[in-house]
Design an enzyme around this catalytic site. Structure first.
Site, short mmCIF file in Angstrom:
data_model
loop_
_atom_site.label_atom_id
_atom_site.label_comp_id
_atom_site.label_asym_id
_atom_site.label_seq_id
_atom_site.Cartn_x
_atom_site.Cartn_y
_atom_site.Cartn_z
CE LYS A 43 -1.74 2.78 2.78
NZ LYS A 43 -1.64 4.00 1.94
CD GLU A 86 10.10 13.44 10.72
OE1 GLU A 86 9.00 12.95 10.98
OE2 GLU A 86 10.96 12.86 10.03
CD GLU A 137 14.38 1.55 8.22
OE1 GLU A 137 14.82 2.58 8.77
OE2 GLU A 137 15.03 0.49 8.15
CB CYS A 175 13.38 10.03 6.80
SG CYS A 175 14.32 8.93 5.74
P1 NAD Z 1 2.68 8.30 7.56
O1 NAD Z 1 3.10 7.57 8.77
O2 NAD Z 1 1.58 9.28 7.65
O3 NAD Z 1 2.26 7.29 6.40
C1 NAD Z 1 3.13 6.28 5.93
C2 NAD Z 1 2.30 5.19 5.29
O4 NAD Z 1 1.53 4.55 6.32
C3 NAD Z 1 1.28 5.67 4.27
O5 NAD Z 1 1.17 4.74 3.22
C4 NAD Z 1 -0.01 5.73 5.07
O6 NAD Z 1 -1.16 5.63 4.28
C5 NAD Z 1 0.16 4.52 5.96
N1 NAD Z 1 -0.63 4.54 7.20
C6 NAD Z 1 -1.10 5.61 7.88
N2 NAD Z 1 -1.80 5.20 8.96
C7 NAD Z 1 -1.74 3.84 8.98
C8 NAD Z 1 -2.26 2.84 9.85
N3 NAD Z 1 -2.96 3.16 10.92
N4 NAD Z 1 -2.00 1.55 9.56
C9 NAD Z 1 -1.26 1.20 8.48
N5 NAD Z 1 -0.75 2.11 7.61
C10 NAD Z 1 -0.99 3.42 7.87
O7 NAD Z 1 4.00 8.98 7.00
P2 NAD Z 1 4.14 9.94 5.75
O8 NAD Z 1 3.59 11.28 6.12
O9 NAD Z 1 3.62 9.26 4.53
O10 NAD Z 1 5.72 10.02 5.60
C11 NAD Z 1 6.50 10.89 6.32
C12 NAD Z 1 7.15 10.21 7.49
O11 NAD Z 1 7.89 9.08 7.05
C13 NAD Z 1 8.15 11.10 8.19
O12 NAD Z 1 8.03 10.95 9.58
C14 NAD Z 1 9.49 10.56 7.73
O13 NAD Z 1 10.57 10.81 8.59
C15 NAD Z 1 9.19 9.11 7.62
N6 NAD Z 1 10.15 8.45 6.74
C16 NAD Z 1 11.09 7.62 7.29
C17 NAD Z 1 12.04 7.02 6.48
C18 NAD Z 1 13.11 6.12 7.03
O14 NAD Z 1 13.71 5.39 6.25
N7 NAD Z 1 13.36 6.12 8.33
C19 NAD Z 1 12.01 7.26 5.10
C20 NAD Z 1 11.04 8.10 4.59
C21 NAD Z 1 10.10 8.70 5.42
#
Ligand code: NAD
Length: 483
Positions: A174, A387, A249, A283
């Site tokens: 997803k 963040e 991650e 990130c």
């Molecule tokens: P997010 O947590 O809002 O969403 C990430 C994914 O999870 C999306 O596909 C979203 O639809 C899904 N999701 C949301 N709620 C969920 C739930 N309850 N159950 C299952 N899936 C769910 O994050 P975002 O806004 O898409 O991305 C930004 C964040 O990602 C930032 O905090 C960034 O630091 C982090 N990030 C981390 C890395 C890493 O490698 N550590 C890399 C890229 C981004």
């Protein structure tokens, strides 16, 4: 570009759903695609398809799996320009950046895992005390749930997809609801490469609905998630009763530690990139710059100058450095931090609220903001602890090694850090003390996929990389034979 209608990709077929949600082009604010609002039903169908495909795929010889994944990489490579345009439309990043970084790295991810699996060996040991031979067998886990964010859509997705399928798992993925179009188009590549139906299934929709349905599905024993720390907490609670294998991650609040002996030309050039590349929506971006007192004034003046000159604008323009932020809500959140800075009495040197944007007509409703540099901020400010995930950076002075290590480590995150010094022993000494998963010394974002990648503290659990990802997506069984 005309309106696109994304469909779920299940069992090798594109399937419509009853409900759709709008996907916005961040550079214009226009709806440019509709994506399925999938839920338990669609996820259930996808998991069933993946389960049925598992027997055949897990028994497909590794060489054959490797050929197919390499073919996916080859086809994607011939379509780099098209995918770069799509990703820019989906996410707001400059097209040149997607073309130079995201899509080529996605191709590399696929090729890397397609080849390293060929050299992945089992272990064995002869026990002379018990007159027995032990050896291990690595087996795929089953249907893997892959959940990815919007900031590097194809790169982060393929970093999970490639090791998952190459080890013989089948997948229900997803991608983020905000950047689903690029992933949807990737399904055409799977078909063209001859990937058997059901091996990779994409279900599009909201995290709280489609994402949660994957995480709680009893036939998905393993979930690899990249996203926010708050989402991960919810995901862990949902997955806990089912004892799932999880890789997380998560977010970061990454420091740059800059000593007075740093090569300032290189440091400023790289730190501008590490702060503002991809609108600061990586990130691994740095957001707290600790600069040693005796070069602090010079650093601030030069960094401010360089940040002020960055071009913000149309992602299609090759001169644009900073494109649009992902959404209206995210833009408001990031700008909110600049407001906090002002009300706390910090100094906003350049960026948001200091200089007006100068955007072409078609981008006037887009989600843009200028790279913003803030000084006079205290370590306990929300700007230094939370963040922000946007083009906002704080610069603060420090005096001693001991002090800067303590302050750099003082947040709940521990993803990465950059370190700038010419003093080799100091470099190694501080690298050991920083509580992060990756330290980049005199560089940033140089990635060797052979090396483990991941976060400490609230930045994640587990590591991704050649050895680590292959281990995560397999279960190692020991066979003990008495001689
Ligand atoms: P997010 O947590 O809002 O969403 C990430 C994914 O999870 C999306 O596909 C979203 O639809 C899904 N999701 C949301 N709620 C969920 C739930 N309850 N159950 C299952 N899936 C769910 O994050 P975002 O806004 O898409 O991305 C930004 C964040 O990602 C930032 O905090 C960034 O630091 C982090 N990030 C981390 C890395 C890493 O490698 N550590 C890399 C890229 C981004």
């Amino acid at each position: 570009m005309r309106m696109l209608c994304v469909q779920n990709f299940i069992n090798g077929e594109f399937l419509s759903t009853d409900n759709y949600i709008d996907s916005y082009n961040p550079a214009t604010g226009d709806v440019w695609a509709q994506i399925p609002d999938s839920g338990r039903e669609e996820v259930g169908t996808a998991v069933l398809a993946a389960k049925q495909a598992f027997t055949g795929w897990s028994q497909t010889p590794v060489e054959e799996r490797s050929k197919i994944v390499n073919r996916i990489a080859d086809i994607l490579e011939t379509r780099i320009d098209e995918f770069a345009e799509l990703e820019s439309h989906d996410q707001g990043k400059p097209v040149w950046l997607a073309k130079a970084m995201d899509i080529p790295r996605a191709v590399h991810n696929l090729r890397f895992f397609a080849s390293c699996i060929l050299y992945d060996l089992n272990r064995s040991n002869v026990m002379d005390s018990a007159d027995a031979v032990n050896y291990t067998i690595k087996q795929p886990v089953g249907v893997a749930g892959l959940i990815s964010p919007w900031n590097l859509p194809l790169y982060l997705l393929t970093f999970k997809l490639a090791p998952a399928v190459i080890t013989g798992n089948t997948v229900v993925a997803k991608p983020s609801e905000m950047t689903s179009v690029t992933a949807f188009k990737l399904c055409e590549v799977f078909k063209a490469a001859g990937l058997p139906p059901g091996v990779i299934n994409f279900v599009f929709g909201l995290g709280s609905k489609a994402g949660e349905a994957i995480v709680t599905h009893p036939d998905v024993p393993i979930v690899s998630f990249t996203g926010g720390t708050v989402t991960a907490e919810r995901l862990r609670r949902a997955a806990a009763p089912l004892c799932k294998k999880l890789s997380l991650e998560l977010g970061g609040k990454n420091p740059a530690v800059i000593f007075s002996d740093a090569d300032l030309d290189k440091c400023i050039l790289t730190t501008i990139r590490s702060s503002f590349l991809n609108q600061g929506e990586i990130c691994l971006c740095t957001s707290r710059l600790y600069v040693q007192q005796d070069i602090y004034q010079e650093f601030v003046a030069r960094f401010f100058q360089a940040a002020s000159e960055l071009v913000v604008g149309d992602p299609k323009d090759v001169n644009t450095f900073t494109g649009a932020l992902i959404s209206k809500e995210h833009l408001a959140k990031v700008k909110g931090y600049v407001e906090i800075a002002r009300s706390d009495g910090a100094t906003v040197l350049c960026g948001d609220g200091v200089k007006e944007l100068d955007l072409p007509e078609k981008c006037r409703n887009g989600y843009f903001m200028r790279p913003t540099v803030i000084t006079n901020v205290t370590d306990d400010s929300r700007l230094m602890t939370e963040e922000i995930f946007g083009p906002v950076v704080c610069i603060v002075p420090f005096e001693t090694e001991e002090e800067v290590v303590r302050r750099a480590n003082s947040v709940k995150y521990g993803l990465c850090a950059t370190l700038w010094t010419q003093n080799l022993s100091r470099m190694h000494r501080i690298a050991q003390k920083l509580q992060v998963g990756t330290v980049w010394a005199n560089c940033w974002l140089v990635r060797d996929l052979n090396m483990p990648f991941g976060g400490t503290k609230e930045s994640g659990i587990g590591r991704e990389g050649a050895k680590e990802s292959l281990e995560f997506f397999t279960e190692e069984k020991t066979v003990c034979v008495k001689l």
